[in-house]
Design a protein around this motif. Structure first.
Motif, short mmCIF file in Angstrom:
data_model
loop_
_atom_site.label_atom_id
_atom_site.label_comp_id
_atom_site.label_asym_id
_atom_site.label_seq_id
_atom_site.Cartn_x
_atom_site.Cartn_y
_atom_site.Cartn_z
N ARG A 75 -19.43 -1.24 -4.19
CA ARG A 75 -19.40 -1.20 -2.57
C ARG A 75 -17.96 -0.55 -2.46
O ARG A 75 -17.09 -2.03 -3.20
CB ARG A 75 -19.94 -2.55 -1.99
CG ARG A 75 -21.80 -3.03 -2.86
CD ARG A 75 -22.28 -1.73 -1.70
NE ARG A 75 -23.76 -2.61 -2.34
CZ ARG A 75 -24.64 -2.31 -3.51
NH1 ARG A 75 -24.25 -1.41 -4.15
NH2 ARG A 75 -25.42 -3.08 -3.77
N ARG A 76 -18.19 0.06 -1.74
CA ARG A 76 -16.54 0.23 -0.78
C ARG A 76 -16.71 0.51 0.71
O ARG A 76 -17.60 1.05 1.04
CB ARG A 76 -16.04 1.69 -0.77
CG ARG A 76 -14.87 1.37 -0.92
CD ARG A 76 -14.69 3.37 -0.49
NE ARG A 76 -12.96 3.84 -0.10
CZ ARG A 76 -12.16 3.34 0.89
NH1 ARG A 76 -13.52 2.90 2.35
NH2 ARG A 76 -11.05 3.85 1.31
N PHE A 77 -15.71 -0.85 0.68
CA PHE A 77 -15.53 -1.07 2.02
C PHE A 77 -14.26 -0.53 2.56
O PHE A 77 -12.98 -1.54 2.40
CB PHE A 77 -16.22 -2.77 2.49
CG PHE A 77 -17.16 -2.81 2.44
CD1 PHE A 77 -18.19 -2.38 2.96
CD2 PHE A 77 -17.40 -3.85 1.15
CE1 PHE A 77 -19.69 -3.15 2.70
CE2 PHE A 77 -18.52 -3.76 1.09
CZ PHE A 77 -19.76 -3.84 1.40
N HIS A 78 -13.17 -0.31 4.20
CA HIS A 78 -12.56 -0.97 5.06
C HIS A 78 -12.91 -2.00 5.66
O HIS A 78 -14.02 -1.84 6.07
CB HIS A 78 -12.57 0.24 5.98
CG HIS A 78 -11.14 -0.33 6.62
ND1 HIS A 78 -11.00 -0.56 7.50
CD2 HIS A 78 -9.86 0.93 6.37
CE1 HIS A 78 -9.85 -0.15 7.62
NE2 HIS A 78 -8.66 0.51 7.15
N PHE A 79 -11.66 -2.96 5.93
CA PHE A 79 -11.97 -3.84 5.48
C PHE A 79 -12.34 -4.52 7.47
O PHE A 79 -13.22 -4.96 7.76
CB PHE A 79 -10.18 -4.53 6.25
CG PHE A 79 -10.18 -6.18 5.24
CD1 PHE A 79 -11.08 -5.99 3.99
CD2 PHE A 79 -9.70 -7.11 5.88
CE1 PHE A 79 -10.81 -7.34 3.81
CE2 PHE A 79 -9.62 -8.53 5.32
CZ PHE A 79 -10.90 -8.04 4.04
N HIS A 80 -11.87 -3.51 8.54
CA HIS A 80 -12.00 -3.87 10.12
C HIS A 80 -13.76 -2.99 10.06
O HIS A 80 -14.71 -3.90 10.11
CB HIS A 80 -11.81 -1.94 10.61
CG HIS A 80 -10.72 -2.39 10.72
ND1 HIS A 80 -10.04 -3.87 11.95
CD2 HIS A 80 -9.27 -2.20 10.97
CE1 HIS A 80 -9.19 -3.53 12.07
NE2 HIS A 80 -8.47 -2.68 11.60
N PHE B 119 -12.27 -3.10 -1.72
CA PHE B 119 -11.98 -3.71 -0.11
C PHE B 119 -9.70 -2.40 0.91
O PHE B 119 -9.14 -2.23 -0.23
CB PHE B 119 -10.97 -4.24 0.49
CG PHE B 119 -12.79 -5.86 0.77
CD1 PHE B 119 -13.35 -5.05 1.26
CD2 PHE B 119 -12.28 -6.74 -0.37
CE1 PHE B 119 -14.32 -5.95 1.77
CE2 PHE B 119 -13.75 -7.77 0.00
CZ PHE B 119 -14.77 -7.02 1.26
N ASP B 120 -10.21 -1.54 1.20
CA ASP B 120 -9.00 -0.62 2.06
C ASP B 120 -8.61 -1.69 2.75
O ASP B 120 -9.31 -2.24 3.88
CB ASP B 120 -9.73 1.11 2.38
CG ASP B 120 -8.59 1.54 1.80
OD1 ASP B 120 -7.17 0.72 1.33
OD2 ASP B 120 -8.02 2.86 2.77
N GLU B 121 -7.50 -1.74 3.31
CA GLU B 121 -6.64 -2.33 4.08
C GLU B 121 -6.97 -3.41 4.26
O GLU B 121 -6.62 -3.91 4.94
CB GLU B 121 -6.88 -1.57 5.22
CG GLU B 121 -6.26 0.06 5.16
CD GLU B 121 -4.86 0.56 5.08
OE1 GLU B 121 -4.10 -0.70 5.05
OE2 GLU B 121 -4.34 1.75 4.90
N PHE B 122 -6.51 -4.36 2.91
CA PHE B 122 -6.69 -5.47 2.66
C PHE B 122 -5.86 -6.32 3.69
O PHE B 122 -4.58 -6.21 3.46
CB PHE B 122 -7.04 -6.20 1.39
CG PHE B 122 -7.04 -7.61 1.06
CD1 PHE B 122 -8.87 -7.88 1.23
CD2 PHE B 122 -6.54 -8.34 1.01
CE1 PHE B 122 -8.76 -9.11 0.91
CE2 PHE B 122 -6.61 -10.23 0.48
CZ PHE B 122 -8.05 -10.27 0.30
N HIS B 123 -6.20 -7.17 4.57
CA HIS B 123 -4.70 -8.09 5.83
C HIS B 123 -5.94 -9.05 6.31
O HIS B 123 -6.89 -9.32 6.85
CB HIS B 123 -4.34 -7.05 6.22
CG HIS B 123 -5.49 -6.37 7.60
ND1 HIS B 123 -6.13 -5.78 6.73
CD2 HIS B 123 -6.12 -6.87 8.51
CE1 HIS B 123 -7.12 -4.61 8.74
NE2 HIS B 123 -6.64 -5.89 9.22
N VAL B 124 -4.90 -9.93 6.70
CA VAL B 124 -5.33 -11.20 7.36
C VAL B 124 -4.70 -11.41 8.24
O VAL B 124 -3.56 -12.04 8.39
CB VAL B 124 -5.55 -11.94 7.00
CG1 VAL B 124 -4.96 -12.78 5.90
CG2 VAL B 124 -6.18 -13.42 8.00
N HIS B 125 -4.33 -11.06 10.09
CA HIS B 125 -3.14 -12.18 10.94
C HIS B 125 -3.74 -12.89 11.25
O HIS B 125 -3.00 -13.60 12.28
CB HIS B 125 -3.25 -10.78 12.21
CG HIS B 125 -2.46 -9.67 10.57
ND1 HIS B 125 -1.36 -9.14 10.27
CD2 HIS B 125 -3.19 -7.82 10.63
CE1 HIS B 125 -1.20 -8.38 9.11
NE2 HIS B 125 -2.32 -7.43 9.75
#
Length: 317
Positions: free
Chosen positions: A60-65, A97-103
């Motif tokens: 599975r491939r996901f963009h984070f949003h 996961f592409d663009e993994f981040h957490v704000h």
């Protein structure tokens, strides 16, 4: 024929390939990779080449949003976050996961539960990020609460930097497709349009809707209290976008700028053509804007659009 990888990108791809067995399938109990670096260094390209080479449908491939938008929907339908994760991942042995981040601390706690579920399943995990693990949730009020999750990331994933000096999106390019086929124009503001519709329970104003094509004014799109999940829904409805009257971002509230970051992320991941009608050249768009996470990535991505310095009024219709 794809773009030729530089030496750093080739090394990163080789490291990802080591996650596979001799049949090209995700190795059981293999460690994952956390690939990080500044925007435009080829992280997504490397991950996508690796993903395409995996000889398995249990991936599975996901963009984070997009993933978080899907997760909230799946959790609501399935009755819990854990059931929602099960529904999205299925029998996957590899998750990218592409663009993994957490704000945000709320997203951080949800992310911790997601990682626990992935690690418990012994799923091979590959992520790209603009941040090293230590840079996730940088807000000093909440960072300490996220440190146990960072420790789990470091324990289960090999951290690899892909952060050369060159932002490849700044190189001249022609004949792009999808997002890269779009344009960035500098033009005076046209008179605002007025087509109202609902997304995510909120009313949004567009300038023009014609089939699967939509034109927004920046204020109508980013000035409304919309979310990344709303933009994910919008790209499913509209496959070609124009955004007019985009100002120098230092002149608008920070929450508007943050929504602009999310808009570009979602359009870029969906690979949809975008025309931007701006008041200032791209080089001036983000001047004097501070404290907005991921704005550098947005600026880099807009650099893939054809830059047209000035056009007559009337282009934005």
């Amino acid at each position: 024929m794809g773009i030729e990888l530089d030496a750093d990108q080739q090394r990163a791809l080789l490291r990802l390939t080591a996650l596979l067995d001799r049949h090209g399938r995700p190795a059981r109990h293999g460690r994952g990779v956390y690939l990080h670096g500044r925007p435009g260094r080829g992280k997504t390209m490397v991950m996508d080449r690796f993903y395409a080479a995996v000889a398995s449908d249990r991936k599975r491939r996901f963009h984070f949003h997009d993933f978080f938008a899907r997760l909230h929907t799946a959790a609501h339908e399935a009755g819990s976050i854990d059931n929602g994760i099960d529904r999205l991942l299925g029998s996957a042995r590899l998750v990218c996961f592409d663009e993994f981040h957490v704000h945000d601390i709320g997203d951080g706690m949800l992310l911790a539960r997601l990682l626990d579920a992935l690690f418990a399943r012994r799923v091979t995990l590959v992520v790209t990020s603009n941040y090293p693990p230590s840079g996730l949730l940088p807000n000093p009020l909440f960072h300490e609460r996220f440190e146990p999750t960072i420790a789990r990331i470091l324990d289960r994933l090999d951290v690899l930097a892909l952060d050369g000096a060159l932002d490849y999106r700044t190189l001249p390019h022609e004949g792009g497709t999808g997002f890269a086929s779009g344009r960035y124009l500098v033009a005076a503001d046209p008179a605002p349009g007025s087509v109202h519709f609902t997304v995510g329970g909120r009313t949004v104003r567009a300038r023009i809707i014609a089939g699967s094509t939509v034109t927004f004014d920046f204020a109508g799109l980013c000035g409304a209290p919309t979310s990344a999940a709303d933009y994910v829904e919008l790209v499913a409805r509209f496959r070609s976008w124009t955004v007019c009257a985009v100002p120098a971002l230092a002149t608008v509230p920070m929450d508007w700028v943050m929504r602009w970051v999310n808009v570009i992320d979602v359009l870029y991941d969906a690979d949809l053509p975008l025309t931007v009608i701006a008041r200032v050249p791209l080089a001036e768009l983000v001047e004097s804007v501070h404290g907005v996470p991921d704005l550098a990535r947005t600026h880099s991505r807009l650099g893939e659009l054809s830059q047209i310095p000035a056009v007559p009024v009337g282009q934005c219709r």
